[in-house]
Every structure is written in C-alpha cells, then in structure tokens.
Design a protein around this motif. Structure first.
Motif, mmCIF file in Angstrom:
data_model
loop_
_atom_site.group_PDB
_atom_site.id
_atom_site.type_symbol
_atom_site.label_atom_id
_atom_site.label_comp_id
_atom_site.label_asym_id
_atom_site.label_seq_id
_atom_site.Cartn_x
_atom_site.Cartn_y
_atom_site.Cartn_z
ATOM 1 N N UNK A 7 0.769 -1.234 -0.067
ATOM 2 C CA UNK A 7 0.078 0.040 0.133
ATOM 3 C C UNK A 7 0.844 1.244 0.120
ATOM 4 N N UNK A 8 0.302 2.429 -0.161
ATOM 5 C CA UNK A 8 0.812 3.657 -0.162
ATOM 6 C C UNK A 8 1.185 4.249 1.102
ATOM 7 N N UNK A 9 0.507 3.764 2.030
ATOM 8 C CA UNK A 9 0.776 4.250 3.603
ATOM 9 C C UNK A 9 1.793 3.164 4.154
ATOM 10 N N UNK A 10 2.806 3.721 4.509
ATOM 11 C CA UNK A 10 3.994 2.844 5.033
ATOM 12 C C UNK A 10 4.045 3.308 6.325
ATOM 13 N N UNK A 11 2.745 2.941 7.140
ATOM 14 C CA UNK A 11 2.709 3.425 8.670
ATOM 15 C C UNK A 11 2.331 2.278 9.329
ATOM 16 N N UNK A 12 2.921 2.091 10.479
ATOM 17 C CA UNK A 12 2.369 1.078 11.446
ATOM 18 C C UNK A 12 2.389 1.571 12.939
ATOM 19 N N UNK A 13 1.235 1.275 13.598
ATOM 20 C CA UNK A 13 1.082 1.680 15.076
ATOM 21 C C UNK A 13 2.257 1.166 15.893
ATOM 22 N N UNK A 85 11.611 -1.554 25.717
ATOM 23 C CA UNK A 85 11.645 -0.479 26.905
ATOM 24 C C UNK A 85 12.603 0.647 26.628
ATOM 25 N N UNK A 86 13.113 0.838 25.566
ATOM 26 C CA UNK A 86 14.164 1.797 24.815
ATOM 27 C C UNK A 86 13.195 2.863 24.541
ATOM 28 N N UNK A 87 13.507 4.341 24.653
ATOM 29 C CA UNK A 87 12.818 5.454 24.316
ATOM 30 C C UNK A 87 13.059 5.619 22.809
ATOM 31 N N UNK A 88 11.584 5.731 22.350
ATOM 32 C CA UNK A 88 11.618 6.154 20.883
ATOM 33 C C UNK A 88 11.052 7.502 20.563
ATOM 34 N N UNK A 89 11.244 8.466 21.620
ATOM 35 C CA UNK A 89 10.406 9.599 21.305
ATOM 36 C C UNK A 89 10.892 10.400 20.113
ATOM 37 N N UNK A 90 11.942 10.669 19.813
ATOM 38 C CA UNK A 90 12.358 11.467 18.895
ATOM 39 C C UNK A 90 12.870 10.898 17.421
ATOM 40 N N UNK A 91 12.393 9.523 17.512
ATOM 41 C CA UNK A 91 12.710 8.831 16.019
ATOM 42 C C UNK A 91 11.658 7.905 15.984
ATOM 43 N N UNK A 92 10.956 8.061 14.761
ATOM 44 C CA UNK A 92 9.704 7.364 14.378
ATOM 45 C C UNK A 92 9.560 6.670 12.901
ATOM 46 N N UNK A 93 10.767 6.723 12.470
ATOM 47 C CA UNK A 93 10.897 5.975 11.159
ATOM 48 C C UNK A 93 11.616 4.834 11.356
ATOM 49 N N UNK A 94 11.356 3.575 11.131
ATOM 50 C CA UNK A 94 11.838 2.264 11.229
ATOM 51 C C UNK A 94 12.519 1.903 9.920
ATOM 52 N N UNK A 95 13.891 1.993 9.888
ATOM 53 C CA UNK A 95 14.809 2.037 8.415
ATOM 54 C C UNK A 95 14.845 0.510 8.264
ATOM 55 N N UNK A 96 13.800 0.046 7.961
ATOM 56 C CA UNK A 96 13.797 -1.674 7.625
ATOM 57 C C UNK A 96 12.273 -1.722 7.189
#
Length: 236
Positions: A7-13, A85-96
C-alpha cells in the motif's frame, strides 16, 4: 509487513510494531531450533537407521517440537521486552521493512549497549551454535554415506538431506548476515535485502523445497523408516 509493502501508506502503530516484533522473534527463534532438530533427525536416520525408531520415538519428537516452540517464545519475550523498553520519542521512522531488533535499536537515543550485548548472546545461542551442530551432523552424514559402495546408494542417502540442507543454506545464509554483520551504513542497506529474503522469499520457497521428492528412490528404495523421506537399506 505485506500490507505496508503493497500500500501507499507505510505507517504501523506502536502496538502493531510491538506485536510484529514478538511474533517475528518467536517464529524466527523457533525455526532456528527446529532446523537443528531436523539435522539431528537426519543424522540418526542416515548414520543409525536401525536404531531410528528407538532414538526418534514419537514421544521424543513431540518433546522436541515443544522445546523448539517454548525456546522461541522465551527468547521472544526476553529480547522483545528489552527492546521495547527503549525510548523512541525523537525517532519514528523504522529503517527496515519489518520491526526487528537491529532496526529498533538504531531508533533509540538511549544507551543500547545492554541490548546489543543481549542480541549478540542470543545470536550466538540461536545462530552460531545451531549452525555448528548442523554442520557437525552433516559432516558425520557425509562420512557415513561415503562408506556406501554403490553410487546409487550414495545418491539416495544424500537425497534424504537435500531439502533440509537447502533450507538451512537459505535461512542461515541470510539471517546471519543481518544479526552478525558489522554495524555500518553499507551493512544496514544490504541488511534490508537480506531481511526481505529470509522473511518473504525463504518462507515462500520452503513448502516447495520440502515437497521435492526423488520418484526413483520412492519407488525402488527399501524403506526402513517413514519420516517424510526415504532411507535405503544399503546405508551403513
């Protein structure tokens, strides 16, 4: 993963990513153990065919299957929980293309030394050690098969292991490149292709590989055991 790829939307919750991570690690770790069990099964079948029904009793096979799934689940619960448990506050793009441990560790701005050590230990236990056992099993199989005097007998004996060895090569040849490669930009880019290979291509090929049969060996080989492949009577 397939929905995001198509799909065009590459978003996952976040919860979707967490669920994917738990299932991904569970199935991956389970397959690592199952491939070892299958290698040992073939070792017993080829090297000790007359003792096969005693050693690989149906009850033992069930226990080994439970062990594989349980080991995979425990590994998933430990490593996924530590990663999430790691913080992901400032990064939201999974490079994979999938939410897996190496990609998520790169997103965190915190110290990930513990997670990297944990991943390395898990890689040794579930990748390096199983691969050593598999290669040792096949070394013994080759040594045993070479004692067979007839060429036809050798081909039939090797034919019992072809499908499993092919799957091992496809799976370990790619997954080790992701979890054991050095952490460089080039390695990360190449790792995406390897991830696609062992998450999509290899599972797609597995049913085809495991259903390959040598009709001649099925028709002419005196079967000692029926375990999804044929063991010939001239195997020592």
């Amino acid at each position: 993963m397939l929905v995001n790829l198509g799909g065009p939307n590459k978003i996952i919750t976040y919860h979707g990513c967490a669920t994917q991570l738990y299932i991904f690690l569970w199935l991956g770790a389970t397959e690592c153990v199952l491939l070892v069990v299958m290698a040992v099964d073939r070792y017993v079948a080829v090297c000790h065919p007359l003792r096969y029904t005693t050693v690989m009793h149906p009850k033992v096979c069930v226990q080994l299957a439970v062990l594989a799934w349980s080991a995979g689940l425990i590994q998933s619960l430990i490593q996924s929980s530590a990663t999430l448990r790691l913080p992901f506050c400032s990064h939201r793009v999974v490079d994979d293309i999938v939410c897996e441990v190496p990609a998520l560790i790169q997103l965190s701005s915190a110290d990930t030394t513990y997670n990297e050590v944990q991943m390395s230990i898990a890689s040794v236990i579930l990748l390096v050690l199983p691969l050593v056992i598999i290669l040792s099993s096949y070394a013994a199989i080759v040594k045993s098969v070479l004692k067979i005097k007839s060429t036809a007998g050798q081909k039939k004996a090797f034919g019992t292991c072809t499908s499993h060895l092919l799957v091992v090569s496809l799976f370990y040849g790619t997954v080790t490149g992701v979890y054991l490669q050095p952490k460089t930009h080039y390695a990360r880019e190449w790792g995406k292709f390897l991830t696609l290979f062992y998450t999509v291509i290899t599972p797609t090929l597995n049913p085809l590989i495991y259903t390959l049969r040598n009709k001649e060996s099925v028709d002419t080989c005196p079967i000692l055991k029926c375990t999804g492949y044929e063991i010939c009577a001239d195997v020592p």
